[in-house]
Scaffold this motif. Structure first.
Motif, PDB file in Angstrom:
ATOM      1  N   ILE A 102     -12.569  40.153 -40.164  1.00 33.79           N
ATOM      2  CA  ILE A 102     -13.296  40.420 -41.416  1.00 33.79           C
ATOM      3  C   ILE A 102     -12.403  40.023 -42.587  1.00 33.79           C
ATOM      4  O   ILE A 102     -11.234  40.393 -42.643  1.00 33.79           O
ATOM      5  N   CYS A 103     -12.944  39.284 -43.519  1.00 35.77           N
ATOM      6  CA  CYS A 103     -12.197  38.833 -44.688  1.00 35.77           C
ATOM      7  C   CYS A 103     -11.853  40.029 -45.567  1.00 35.77           C
ATOM      8  O   CYS A 103     -12.725  40.842 -45.898  1.00 35.77           O
ATOM      9  N   ASP A 104     -10.581  40.136 -45.944  1.00 39.61           N
ATOM     10  CA  ASP A 104     -10.159  41.256 -46.778  1.00 39.61           C
ATOM     11  C   ASP A 104     -10.530  41.055 -48.247  1.00 39.61           C
ATOM     12  O   ASP A 104     -10.508  41.996 -49.030  1.00 39.61           O
ATOM     13  N   ILE A 105     -10.924  39.854 -48.623  1.00 35.17           N
ATOM     14  CA  ILE A 105     -11.294  39.568 -50.009  1.00 35.17           C
ATOM     15  C   ILE A 105     -12.783  39.825 -50.252  1.00 35.17           C
ATOM     16  O   ILE A 105     -13.152  40.598 -51.133  1.00 35.17           O
ATOM     17  N   CYS A 106     -13.640  39.194 -49.433  1.00 28.93           N
ATOM     18  CA  CYS A 106     -15.084  39.310 -49.670  1.00 28.93           C
ATOM     19  C   CYS A 106     -15.764  40.308 -48.735  1.00 28.93           C
ATOM     20  O   CYS A 106     -16.903  40.704 -48.982  1.00 28.93           O
ATOM     21  N   GLY A 107     -15.107  40.707 -47.638  1.00 36.16           N
ATOM     22  CA  GLY A 107     -15.678  41.697 -46.740  1.00 36.16           C
ATOM     23  C   GLY A 107     -16.631  41.153 -45.691  1.00 36.16           C
ATOM     24  O   GLY A 107     -17.201  41.911 -44.918  1.00 36.16           O
ATOM     25  N   ARG A 108     -16.828  39.829 -45.659  1.00 37.66           N
ATOM     26  CA  ARG A 108     -17.710  39.233 -44.653  1.00 37.66           C
ATOM     27  C   ARG A 108     -16.885  38.700 -43.488  1.00 37.66           C
ATOM     28  O   ARG A 108     -15.671  38.587 -43.577  1.00 37.66           O
ATOM     29  N   ALA A 109     -17.560  38.341 -42.405  1.00 39.15           N
ATOM     30  CA  ALA A 109     -16.878  37.794 -41.230  1.00 39.15           C
ATOM     31  C   ALA A 109     -16.225  36.460 -41.592  1.00 39.15           C
ATOM     32  O   ALA A 109     -16.814  35.632 -42.286  1.00 39.15           O
ATOM     33  N   ARG A 110     -14.994  36.254 -41.124  1.00 39.87           N
ATOM     34  CA  ARG A 110     -14.277  35.015 -41.435  1.00 39.87           C
ATOM     35  C   ARG A 110     -14.891  33.811 -40.728  1.00 39.87           C
ATOM     36  O   ARG A 110     -14.714  32.681 -41.162  1.00 39.87           O
ATOM     37  N   SER A 111     -15.616  34.051 -39.645  1.00 43.37           N
ATOM     38  CA  SER A 111     -16.228  32.941 -38.904  1.00 43.37           C
ATOM     39  C   SER A 111     -17.526  32.474 -39.550  1.00 43.37           C
ATOM     40  O   SER A 111     -18.044  31.413 -39.206  1.00 43.37           O
TER      41      SER A 111
END
Length: 68
Positions: free
Chosen positions: A18-27
């Motif tokens: 999970i992206c720590d910046i936007c909160g969405r899945a990195r994939s």
């Protein structure tokens, strides 16, 4: 030329799924903007890490009995 970050081949990047910046899945989707933000925020952390590594390297060289 001095490095500003350690080489990536020495250890695996431990990024969460999970992206720590936007909160969405990195994939899912692009995270180029998030990546730029992360690089800017981590810059101070990397500079202190590299300074510590340089100090360790210097201390190791000073401990040598015979210089090379």
């Amino acid at each position: 030329m001095t490095r500003t970050r350690p080489p990536l081949t020495s250890h695996r990047l431990e990024l969460p799924s999970i992206c720590d910046i936007c909160g969405r899945a990195r994939s899912a989707g692009k995270h180029a903007k998030c990546s730029r933000i992360r690089q800017q925020t981590k810059q101070a952390e990397w500079s202190t890490f590299m300074a510590e590594q340089a100090a360790k390297r210097l201390a190791k060289q000073e401990r040598r009995r015979y210089g090379r």
